[in-house]
Write a protein that holds these residues in place. Sequence first.
Motif, PDB file in Angstrom:
ATOM      1  N   GLY A 247      11.203  -2.176 -46.665  1.00 55.05           N
ATOM      2  CA  GLY A 247       9.777  -2.015 -46.941  1.00 55.05           C
ATOM      3  C   GLY A 247       9.076  -3.361 -47.037  1.00 55.05           C
ATOM      4  O   GLY A 247       9.715  -4.399 -47.210  1.00 55.05           O
ATOM      5  N   ASN A 248       7.777  -3.384 -46.924  1.00 56.39           N
ATOM      6  CA  ASN A 248       6.964  -4.606 -47.040  1.00 56.39           C
ATOM      7  C   ASN A 248       7.490  -5.746 -46.168  1.00 56.39           C
ATOM      8  O   ASN A 248       7.621  -6.874 -46.619  1.00 56.39           O
ATOM      9  CB  ASN A 248       6.892  -5.074 -48.504  1.00 56.39           C
ATOM     10  CG  ASN A 248       6.243  -4.043 -49.383  1.00 56.39           C
ATOM     11  OD1 ASN A 248       5.324  -3.348 -48.964  1.00 56.39           O
ATOM     12  ND2 ASN A 248       6.737  -3.923 -50.598  1.00 56.39           N
ATOM     13  N   ASP A 249       7.801  -5.451 -44.901  1.00 57.24           N
ATOM     14  CA  ASP A 249       8.311  -6.449 -43.959  1.00 57.24           C
ATOM     15  C   ASP A 249       9.587  -7.123 -44.452  1.00 57.24           C
ATOM     16  O   ASP A 249       9.785  -8.324 -44.283  1.00 57.24           O
ATOM     17  CB  ASP A 249       7.236  -7.500 -43.637  1.00 57.24           C
ATOM     18  CG  ASP A 249       6.051  -6.890 -42.920  1.00 57.24           C
ATOM     19  OD1 ASP A 249       6.276  -5.999 -42.071  1.00 57.24           O
ATOM     20  OD2 ASP A 249       4.904  -7.285 -43.200  1.00 57.24           O
ATOM     21  N   MET A 250      10.450  -6.335 -45.082  1.00 56.73           N
ATOM     22  CA  MET A 250      11.735  -6.832 -45.576  1.00 56.73           C
ATOM     23  C   MET A 250      12.853  -6.024 -44.913  1.00 56.73           C
ATOM     24  O   MET A 250      12.679  -4.844 -44.615  1.00 56.73           O
ATOM     25  CB  MET A 250      11.836  -6.680 -47.091  1.00 56.73           C
ATOM     26  CG  MET A 250      10.725  -7.326 -47.884  1.00 56.73           C
ATOM     27  SD  MET A 250      10.955  -9.079 -48.078  1.00 56.73           S
ATOM     28  CE  MET A 250      12.000  -9.105 -49.511  1.00 56.73           C
TER      29      MET A 250
ATOM     30  N   PRO B 274      12.818 -11.325 -46.062  1.00 69.87           N
ATOM     31  CA  PRO B 274      11.564 -11.153 -45.324  1.00 69.87           C
ATOM     32  C   PRO B 274      11.764 -11.391 -43.837  1.00 69.87           C
ATOM     33  O   PRO B 274      12.621 -12.151 -43.427  1.00 69.87           O
ATOM     34  CB  PRO B 274      10.656 -12.239 -45.919  1.00 69.87           C
ATOM     35  CG  PRO B 274      11.584 -13.274 -46.444  1.00 69.87           C
ATOM     36  CD  PRO B 274      12.838 -12.548 -46.864  1.00 69.87           C
ATOM     37  N   ILE B 275      10.961 -10.703 -43.044  1.00 70.39           N
ATOM     38  CA  ILE B 275      10.917 -10.951 -41.608  1.00 70.39           C
ATOM     39  C   ILE B 275       9.834 -12.000 -41.405  1.00 70.39           C
ATOM     40  O   ILE B 275       8.661 -11.754 -41.696  1.00 70.39           O
ATOM     41  CB  ILE B 275      10.566  -9.667 -40.827  1.00 70.39           C
ATOM     42  CG1 ILE B 275      11.578  -8.576 -41.128  1.00 70.39           C
ATOM     43  CG2 ILE B 275      10.497  -9.954 -39.337  1.00 70.39           C
ATOM     44  CD1 ILE B 275      11.161  -7.214 -40.604  1.00 70.39           C
ATOM     45  N   ASP B 276      10.238 -13.178 -40.931  1.00 70.20           N
ATOM     46  CA  ASP B 276       9.284 -14.286 -40.823  1.00 70.20           C
ATOM     47  C   ASP B 276       8.227 -14.070 -39.751  1.00 70.20           C
ATOM     48  O   ASP B 276       7.056 -14.312 -39.972  1.00 70.20           O
ATOM     49  CB  ASP B 276      10.019 -15.598 -40.555  1.00 70.20           C
ATOM     50  CG  ASP B 276      10.786 -16.064 -41.778  1.00 70.20           C
ATOM     51  OD1 ASP B 276      10.389 -15.698 -42.897  1.00 70.20           O
ATOM     52  OD2 ASP B 276      11.780 -16.771 -41.613  1.00 70.20           O
ATOM     53  N   LYS B 277       8.656 -13.631 -38.567  1.00 71.33           N
ATOM     54  CA  LYS B 277       7.717 -13.439 -37.461  1.00 71.33           C
ATOM     55  C   LYS B 277       7.646 -11.956 -37.148  1.00 71.33           C
ATOM     56  O   LYS B 277       8.660 -11.291 -37.020  1.00 71.33           O
ATOM     57  CB  LYS B 277       8.177 -14.223 -36.240  1.00 71.33           C
ATOM     58  CG  LYS B 277       8.196 -15.720 -36.490  1.00 71.33           C
ATOM     59  CD  LYS B 277       8.735 -16.461 -35.293  1.00 71.33           C
ATOM     60  CE  LYS B 277       8.840 -17.938 -35.630  1.00 71.33           C
ATOM     61  NZ  LYS B 277       9.695 -18.642 -34.704  1.00 71.33           N
ATOM     62  N   LYS B 278       6.450 -11.452 -37.019  1.00 69.72           N
ATOM     63  CA  LYS B 278       6.236 -10.009 -36.836  1.00 69.72           C
ATOM     64  C   LYS B 278       6.250  -9.602 -35.364  1.00 69.72           C
ATOM     65  O   LYS B 278       5.415  -8.862 -34.901  1.00 69.72           O
ATOM     66  CB  LYS B 278       4.893  -9.596 -37.461  1.00 69.72           C
ATOM     67  CG  LYS B 278       4.661 -10.067 -38.871  1.00 69.72           C
ATOM     68  CD  LYS B 278       5.634  -9.455 -39.847  1.00 69.72           C
ATOM     69  CE  LYS B 278       5.293  -9.773 -41.265  1.00 69.72           C
ATOM     70  NZ  LYS B 278       5.852 -10.943 -41.846  1.00 69.72           N
TER      71      LYS B 278
END
Length: 182
Positions: A90-93, A116-120
Amino acid sequence: MEENRNEILENVNEMERLYDERVNIRTSKTLEHILPGLLKFHKKMDSIEKSSANPFFKSKYTNLDTILEHIKPLLAEEGIFIYQSIIDGGNDMLSIKTILFHESGEYIESDSVPFPIDKKNIQGTMSSISYIRRYAINSVCNLAFKDEDDDGNMASQSQPISTPAAPTTERTSARSGRRSAR
């Protein structure tokens, strides 16, 4: 005094609960086959050479392919294989579930903490997945690397703390009259 002791015990129990919640390791009811297999694996496993370069931080690290190339045959000799799957945090994790399965049906399973995912974009997501998988395998298999694997880049460039040299004092020997440093 007793009240203070109870409060400390409650705090310790809460910390243990939170730690267990974060680490999230699960095992089969028995480990009588997988643990001896892992011991044999570790006796055969040498430190892994760093094979990749990080030009941004001018450092070397061991990439996922190299790690798998080294560990998969040795684990297979002991009837163990490694399985990993992606968990949406969740939340780009993202997290990675890593499971060591033994041919007997026994297993050791661990979920990484969310990262976290650094680049989307797809490249950034896949890069994050590869990075998390690498560290999850390192953790579950307790791997060692030649030199220290610093693709974490010293926790993103923390400055080392330097300690000043101990002061020296001069002393004159009463017998010889010579000075010596201490």
